[in-house]
Design a protein around this motif. Structure first.
Motif, PDB file in Angstrom:
ATOM      1  N   LEU A 150       6.804  -2.905  -5.469  1.00 13.42           N
ATOM      2  CA  LEU A 150       6.231  -3.006  -6.817  1.00 13.42           C
ATOM      3  C   LEU A 150       5.221  -1.890  -7.098  1.00 13.42           C
ATOM      4  CD1 LEU A 150       5.807  -6.890  -7.084  1.00 13.42           C
ATOM      5  CD2 LEU A 150       7.645  -5.450  -7.999  1.00 13.42           C
ATOM      6  N   PRO A 151       4.267  -1.614  -6.185  1.00  6.33           N
ATOM      7  CA  PRO A 151       3.346  -0.492  -6.481  1.00  6.33           C
ATOM      8  C   PRO A 151       4.060   0.838  -6.642  1.00  6.33           C
ATOM      9  CG  PRO A 151       2.462  -1.863  -4.730  1.00  6.33           C
ATOM     10  CD  PRO A 151       3.862  -2.328  -4.964  1.00  6.33           C
ATOM     11  N   TYR A 152       5.141   1.054  -5.870  1.00 11.15           N
ATOM     12  CA  TYR A 152       5.893   2.306  -6.023  1.00 11.15           C
ATOM     13  C   TYR A 152       6.582   2.356  -7.384  1.00 11.15           C
ATOM     14  CZ  TYR A 152       5.253   3.440  -1.085  1.00 11.15           C
ATOM     15  OH  TYR A 152       4.715   3.752   0.135  1.00 11.15           O
ATOM     16  N   ALA A 153       7.116   1.205  -7.840  1.00  7.60           N
ATOM     17  CA  ALA A 153       7.766   1.170  -9.156  1.00  7.60           C
ATOM     18  C   ALA A 153       6.762   1.451 -10.266  1.00  7.60           C
ATOM     19  CB  ALA A 153       8.435  -0.186  -9.362  1.00  7.60           C
ATOM     20  N   ALA A 154       5.569   0.825 -10.158  1.00 13.29           N
ATOM     21  CA  ALA A 154       4.538   1.076 -11.166  1.00 13.29           C
ATOM     22  C   ALA A 154       4.071   2.528 -11.127  1.00 13.29           C
ATOM     23  CB  ALA A 154       3.355   0.135 -10.946  1.00 13.29           C
ATOM     24  N   ALA A 155       3.943   3.097  -9.914  1.00 14.55           N
ATOM     25  CA  ALA A 155       3.550   4.501  -9.788  1.00 14.55           C
ATOM     26  C   ALA A 155       4.599   5.416 -10.408  1.00 14.55           C
ATOM     27  CB  ALA A 155       3.341   4.850  -8.317  1.00 14.55           C
ATOM     28  N   GLY A 156       5.882   5.084 -10.199  1.00  9.85           N
ATOM     29  CA  GLY A 156       6.934   5.882 -10.826  1.00  9.85           C
ATOM     30  C   GLY A 156       6.881   5.817 -12.338  1.00  9.85           C
ATOM     31  N   ALA A 157       6.580   4.615 -12.868  1.00  7.65           N
ATOM     32  CA  ALA A 157       6.470   4.489 -14.323  1.00  7.65           C
ATOM     33  C   ALA A 157       5.304   5.319 -14.860  1.00  7.65           C
ATOM     34  CB  ALA A 157       6.295   3.018 -14.699  1.00  7.65           C
TER      35      ALA A 157
ATOM     36  N   ALA B  53       3.628 -10.878   2.819  1.00  4.90           N
ATOM     37  CA  ALA B  53       4.388  -9.625   2.897  1.00  4.90           C
ATOM     38  C   ALA B  53       5.607  -9.777   3.797  1.00  4.90           C
ATOM     39  CB  ALA B  53       3.491  -8.497   3.394  1.00  4.90           C
ATOM     40  N   VAL B  54       5.498 -10.613   4.829  1.00  2.00           N
ATOM     41  CA  VAL B  54       6.652 -10.864   5.701  1.00  2.00           C
ATOM     42  C   VAL B  54       7.721 -11.653   4.961  1.00  2.00           C
ATOM     43  CG1 VAL B  54       7.403 -11.979   7.829  1.00  2.00           C
ATOM     44  CG2 VAL B  54       5.220 -10.766   7.762  1.00  2.00           C
ATOM     45  N   ARG B  55       7.274 -12.640   4.183  1.00  3.24           N
ATOM     46  CA  ARG B  55       8.243 -13.476   3.453  1.00  3.24           C
ATOM     47  C   ARG B  55       8.862 -12.724   2.283  1.00  3.24           C
ATOM     48  NH1 ARG B  55       3.974 -17.031   4.415  1.00  3.24           N
ATOM     49  NH2 ARG B  55       3.173 -16.685   2.301  1.00  3.24           N
ATOM     50  N   HIS B  56       8.093 -11.847   1.662  1.00  3.06           N
ATOM     51  CA  HIS B  56       8.592 -11.110   0.493  1.00  3.06           C
ATOM     52  C   HIS B  56       8.398  -9.621   0.753  1.00  3.06           C
ATOM     53  CE1 HIS B  56       8.565 -15.023  -1.486  1.00  3.06           C
ATOM     54  NE2 HIS B  56       7.296 -15.157  -1.120  1.00  3.06           N
ATOM     55  N   ARG B  57       9.292  -9.063   1.545  1.00  3.24           N
ATOM     56  CA  ARG B  57       9.137  -7.675   1.955  1.00  3.24           C
ATOM     57  C   ARG B  57       9.273  -6.702   0.781  1.00  3.24           C
ATOM     58  NH1 ARG B  57       8.685  -7.019   7.248  1.00  3.24           N
ATOM     59  NH2 ARG B  57       9.320  -8.704   8.636  1.00  3.24           N
ATOM     60  N   ARG B  58       9.954  -7.113  -0.271  1.00  3.52           N
ATOM     61  CA  ARG B  58      10.141  -6.196  -1.392  1.00  3.52           C
ATOM     62  C   ARG B  58       8.900  -6.082  -2.266  1.00  3.52           C
ATOM     63  NH1 ARG B  58      16.299  -7.521  -3.530  1.00  3.52           N
ATOM     64  NH2 ARG B  58      17.361  -7.019  -1.568  1.00  3.52           N
ATOM     65  N   VAL B  59       7.859  -6.861  -1.945  1.00  6.41           N
ATOM     66  CA  VAL B  59       6.656  -6.793  -2.760  1.00  6.41           C
ATOM     67  C   VAL B  59       6.005  -5.418  -2.646  1.00  6.41           C
ATOM     68  CG1 VAL B  59       5.028  -7.588  -0.991  1.00  6.41           C
ATOM     69  CG2 VAL B  59       4.594  -8.108  -3.396  1.00  6.41           C
ATOM     70  N   ARG B  60       6.238  -4.737  -1.520  1.00  6.46           N
ATOM     71  CA  ARG B  60       5.668  -3.399  -1.361  1.00  6.46           C
ATOM     72  C   ARG B  60       6.328  -2.382  -2.289  1.00  6.46           C
ATOM     73  NH1 ARG B  60       6.386  -4.828   4.104  1.00  6.46           N
ATOM     74  NH2 ARG B  60       4.457  -5.526   5.109  1.00  6.46           N
TER      75      ARG B  60
ATOM     76  N   ASN C 295       1.218  12.766  -9.095  1.00  2.00           N
ATOM     77  CA  ASN C 295       1.121  12.365  -7.685  1.00  2.00           C
ATOM     78  C   ASN C 295       0.126  11.240  -7.436  1.00  2.00           C
ATOM     79  OD1 ASN C 295       1.833  13.312  -4.754  1.00  2.00           O
ATOM     80  ND2 ASN C 295      -0.381  13.102  -4.762  1.00  2.00           N
ATOM     81  N   LEU C 296      -0.919  11.153  -8.287  1.00  2.00           N
ATOM     82  CA  LEU C 296      -2.027  10.235  -8.018  1.00  2.00           C
ATOM     83  C   LEU C 296      -1.600   8.768  -7.900  1.00  2.00           C
ATOM     84  CD1 LEU C 296      -5.060  10.077  -7.572  1.00  2.00           C
ATOM     85  CD2 LEU C 296      -5.349   9.845 -10.052  1.00  2.00           C
ATOM     86  N   PRO C 297      -0.754   8.219  -8.770  1.00  2.00           N
ATOM     87  CA  PRO C 297      -0.381   6.798  -8.616  1.00  2.00           C
ATOM     88  C   PRO C 297       0.338   6.508  -7.296  1.00  2.00           C
ATOM     89  CG  PRO C 297       0.198   7.601 -10.806  1.00  2.00           C
ATOM     90  CD  PRO C 297      -0.181   8.802 -10.009  1.00  2.00           C
ATOM     91  N   PHE C 298       1.132   7.450  -6.812  1.00  2.00           N
ATOM     92  CA  PHE C 298       1.827   7.236  -5.538  1.00  2.00           C
ATOM     93  C   PHE C 298       0.848   7.201  -4.366  1.00  2.00           C
ATOM     94  CE2 PHE C 298       5.248   8.929  -8.179  1.00  2.00           C
ATOM     95  CZ  PHE C 298       6.251   7.997  -7.924  1.00  2.00           C
ATOM     96  N   LEU C 299      -0.294   7.851  -4.520  1.00  2.00           N
ATOM     97  CA  LEU C 299      -1.310   7.793  -3.472  1.00  2.00           C
ATOM     98  C   LEU C 299      -1.814   6.358  -3.299  1.00  2.00           C
ATOM     99  CD1 LEU C 299      -2.942   9.467  -1.486  1.00  2.00           C
ATOM    100  CD2 LEU C 299      -4.628   9.843  -3.280  1.00  2.00           C
ATOM    101  N   GLY C 300      -2.086   5.673  -4.415  1.00  2.00           N
ATOM    102  CA  GLY C 300      -2.495   4.272  -4.316  1.00  2.00           C
ATOM    103  C   GLY C 300      -1.396   3.392  -3.765  1.00  2.00           C
ATOM    104  N   ALA C 301      -0.127   3.658  -4.142  1.00  2.00           N
ATOM    105  CA  ALA C 301       0.988   2.845  -3.641  1.00  2.00           C
ATOM    106  C   ALA C 301       1.155   2.996  -2.140  1.00  2.00           C
ATOM    107  CB  ALA C 301       2.273   3.237  -4.364  1.00  2.00           C
ATOM    108  N   THR C 302       0.991   4.214  -1.618  1.00  2.00           N
ATOM    109  CA  THR C 302       1.145   4.413  -0.172  1.00  2.00           C
ATOM    110  C   THR C 302      -0.011   3.777   0.598  1.00  2.00           C
ATOM    111  OG1 THR C 302       0.088   6.592  -0.399  1.00  2.00           O
ATOM    112  CG2 THR C 302       2.499   6.511  -0.413  1.00  2.00           C
TER     113      THR C 302
END
Length: 854
Positions: free
Chosen positions: A221-228, A212-219, A190-197
């Motif tokens: 990336l932290p979720y993908a890294a947390a999942g890994a 962040a407005v121009r590249h909305r999918r950048v948010r 659970n801990l990595p997802f805490l940093g992503a949120t």
């Protein structure tokens, strides 16, 4: 992604996050409630960043050399993290010692053989720490769900829900579990997802950076890294990685994202000029600083040093952060935190100063007693001294409080003075231009705004247009025409309070959101206040930012509302004054116009009632005409048959007597029918006097008979009519108008008598004219209503069955003929209407027709 798909995606992800938090709560409870072991480790440990630190050894372990801050390296030759994950409390046996390898802060290694200790009488579930930890986790979850339900369309409320659910799960899972399968991995997943949120939340509220407005999918990336990282936890053995390394990476990844998020928020706070969002950032900074900074610093200190304490204890302090975030998201207008902080510090400093000075005086009093050897057994000196000291300090306290108020509350004092001056001035203002200029003066001089504009409603086309302004305005803004049905104007009318640009951030309809924002951007204002009078919008006050760069606070909004209320009253007074002036100029013309309108309305009502009464009369006459016309038509068809037969008999020389007799009979009956039709038409023509409007001699007995003959179809089936006529002199009159009066009275009598009733018509000569009586055997008219029956629109009939005009107009006709009409009670209890007419009336206006059915 379209808005509908976005909402569905967010709803699904939010449900998944809440479900994960619920699963974590269920795992935490199950680890405490089901099958708790009888044994416990002799060393209480805290796992952080892959290190297992001892924070409380039991008495036996302490006597053997174990101490707080030692690092637990291995148990029974197995690395500590691995042993806790694979065996845990299930690997303990009663009376069997386990080998513990500890590493001291100075690097020394200590090997101990210790037996497990019995589990405490109370399970962890009953300890105050666990209860507090469970309450904080539930508070996170409840706050996240509540904000999501209140603001379901906002991206920041969605991000807060993800963070609260993840943080709640972290709190639930951080409780020491009795079950081996709930080992350290439960936190690492659970801990990595805490940093992503946290990163997601701080890059969307209160500021959303341009990148962040121009590249909305950048948010993502932290979720993908947390999942890994979460997948590495169960797969670390297969990959040849130690659990300690995975734990360190997950910990520093989460902490690093948190610090990065703080840096992004601080940078955007420094760069942004929006006062409202800056205030929200202040709320976030205060909540985050109070919640996270001490905890993160403590955890980092523990991770980098040998200091150890229960990790979950630090997490309890986090409850302040979601409260601050929820307040910033849900509340549209925030209090000025900086002003509150400054004034609080000032009041605190003043209080400390007075308290310290008073303490010095007490010390001085004690010293004076000792110095001058005042009798210690007599406290009078101290009492008198303190009494006068309090009297002397009270003015000082009042002066200090006033000084703080003047320094930190000077705007409020100025506003109160401005409101008082404006209220006194607007009472006497009768010019709209003078009123709006006064408003602008208060806004720019007292409040110190850089620009202000007053828009007033043009009632001719229901459009709000600029009336006056101050500041640097673009020509496009000055030429603004805002229809009263514009979404901004409509929302101001419905809400009946000020409207901020930021309030449209919640609007799910993108087209409507941009339409409303366009008005604020075009005017370059921060706030719009409606000028309301009753249910009407008289205008708007558009206000820009302050010259000092501060946001508009509660006092500013209060001043604006007061200005709007005062100006609404003043504007209405000015309009009323203008209307009165115009009325005085055109009063005579308006009176004449209203009189003409009333006369036209009266004629329209009379005409309408006449058409209605004629319709009722014609319905009966049509029935009367139908019978004679019908058998005349049938006789003509028979004649068509008899005439050829008569000719045929004459041609053959046969006897034609019977045929001629039949033809004579048919012609005689047809002549009788046509005479009946002619009589009805003549009666109708004479009744209406369509060809004669001048005064003429008339026999009123004949006129009454003619009226009754025309009404015979109705009277024949409903009531009986008794005629009691006397010989009457000729009366000069408009017979057509009097026929309308007779018809009104007969129809009213027929309605009163009802089916099977009786009407009596009586005529008598008088000394100067005639007396006519129309009497029915109905229920009569109550004495209380007789004085009102001739009033226009008064009727005793049910709603929809009478207009109340028949008797009123009949009364007018009789009076114009020089007579009078009244109602009285008959001997049988019914109603009797009496008419007295002179033989020679005054000149009568023939223009007004009577109506039936009062």
């Amino acid at each position: 992604m379209n808005p509908s798909a976005t909402r569905q995606f967010r709803t699904g992800l939010a449900a998944l996050a809440v479900a994960w938090a619920g699963l974590a709560l269920a795992l935490s409870l199950s680890g405490q409630l089901f099958d708790p072991p009888a044994l416990h480790l002799p060393l209480r440990t805290s796992v952080l960043a892959g290190r297992v630190n001892v924070y409380r050894p039991n008495q036996v372990a302490a006597e053997a050399g174990a101490a707080r801050g030692d690092r637990l390296v291995a148990v029974d030759g197995v690395p500590a993290l691995r042993w806790l994950r694979e065996r845990g409390l299930q690997g303990l046996q009663q009376g069997v010692s386990n080998r513990y390898r500890l590493e001291k802060p100075d690097g020394r290694v200590l090997d101990l053989e210790l037996q497990p200790e019995p589990t405490p009488t109370l399970p962890t579930l009953a300890t105050p720490l666990y209860v507090a930890q469970l309450a904080v986790g539930l508070a996170y979850l409840v706050i996240g769900i509540a904000v999501w339900r209140l603001r379901p369309a906002r991206a920041d409320s969605f991000a807060l829900l993800l963070f609260c659910a993840t943080m709640g799960a972290q709190l639930f899972l951080s409780v020491e579990s009795y079950r081996a399968w709930l080992g350290p991995e439960r936190l690492l997943v659970n801990l990595p997802f805490l940093g992503a949120t946290i990163f997601h939340l701080f890059t969307i509220h209160p500021f959303e950076p341009g990148w962040a407005v121009r590249h909305r999918r950048v948010r993502m990336l932290p979720y993908a890294a947390a999942g890994a990282l979460a997948l590495l936890v169960p797969a670390h053995r297969a990959l040849g990685l130690s659990l300690e390394l995975v734990s360190r990476v997950a910990f520093f990844y989460s902490v690093g994202l948190g610090l990065l998020s703080f840096g992004i928020l601080a940078l955007e706070r420094h760069r942004h000029r929006d006062a409202e969002k800056t205030a929200r950032a202040d709320v976030v900074f205060i909540g985050a600083s109070v919640s996270f900074v001490p905890v993160i610093a403590l955890l980092l200190f523990q991770a980098l040093t040998r200091f150890a304490f229960p990790t979950e204890l630090a997490l309890l302090w986090f409850v302040l952060f979601p409260v601050a975030m929820a307040y910033g998201i849900v509340r549209r207008q925030l209090f000025d935190i900086r002003l509150v902080a400054r004034s609080s510090v000032a009041y605190g400093a003043a209080t400390l100063f007075i308290t310290g000075l008073f303490a010095l005086l007490i010390v001085f009093a004690d010293a004076a007693v000792a110095r001058f050897r005042v009798n210690a057994q007599s406290p009078w000196f101290q009492i008198v001294f303190l009494f006068f000291a309090i009297l002397a300090f009270n003015p000082l306290r009042v002066w200090l409080q006033g000084f703080v108020d003047r320094v930190f509350d000077r705007d409020r004092l100025a506003y109160r003075q401005a409101v008082r001056e404006i209220s006194e001035a607007m009472v006497s203002m009768l010019s709209i231009r003078e009123i709006v200029n006064r408003i602008l003066t208060a806004l720019t001089d007292t409040m110190g705004v850089e620009r202000a504009m007053v828009l007033l409603l043009d009632e001719r086309d229901a459009t709000l247009r600029p009336e006056a302004w101050r500041g640097a305005w673009d020509p496009e803004a000055i030429a603004l025409d805002l229809p009263s049905d514009h979404p901004v104007a409509r929302r101001l009318w419905l809400r009946r309070e000020e409207l901020w640009r930021s309030e449209f951030d919640d609007e799910p309809d993108s087209e409507l959101r941009e339409t409303c924002r366009e008005i604020f951007d075009r005017l370059e204002v921060e706030l719009i206040v409606p000028i309301l009078f009753g249910v009407d919008v008289l205008g708007l006050i558009a206000v820009g930012r302050k010259l000092a760069g501060e946001r508009l606070g509660a006092d500013d909004r209060q001043l604006l509302r007061t200005l709007a209320n005062q100006s609404a009253i003043a504007i209405e007074n000015a309009k009323a004054f203008d209307e009165i002036a115009q009325l005085n100029e055109t009063l005579e013309a308006r009176v004449e116009e209203r009189t003409r309108e009333l006369r036209d309305t009266q004629h329209q009502l009379i005409h309408s009632e006449r058409i209605k009464s004629l319709g009722q009369l014609v319905a009966g006459i049509a029935h009367e005409l139908n019978n004679p016309i019908g058998f005349v038509h049938a006789n003509l068809k028979l004649l068509d048959e008899y005439v050829p037969r008569l000719l045929e008999l004459q041609a053959r020389g046969e006897d034609t007597t019977r045929a001629q007799q039949a033809i004579d009979k048919l012609l005689t009956r047809s002549r009788e029918g046509t005479e009946r039709v002619k009589k009805i038409v003549e009666d109708l023509r004479v009744f209406s006097r369509a060809d004669r409007s001048e005064l003429a001699e008339a026999d009123l007995n004949q006129e009454i008979d003619r009226t009754l003959a025309l009404m015979e179809p109705r009277l024949r089936n409903d009531v009986r009519v008794r005629r009691d006529y006397a010989t009457l002199p000729q009366v000069r009159c408009h017979a057509g108008q009097l026929n309308q009066v007779f018809m009104n009275l007969v129809m009213n009598a027929c309605d009163a008598a009802g089916r099977g009733g009786e009407i009596q018509v009586r005529t008598r000569p008088t000394a100067g004219g005639v007396r006519l009586e129309f009497e029915d055997d109905g229920p009569g008219i109550p004495a209380a209503l007789r004085s009102r029956i001739f009033d226009p629109f008064f009727t005793t009939k049910p709603v929809g069955q009478g207009t109340g005009l028949g008797l009123s107009l009949s009364h007018g006709i009789v009076e114009r003929h020089g007579g009078r009409i009244w109602a009285e009670e008959s001997a049988a209890g019914g109603a009797r209407f009496v008419i007295e007419l002179p033989r020679e009336p005054p000149e009568v206006e023939p223009a007004v027709d009577a109506a039936a059915g009062g």
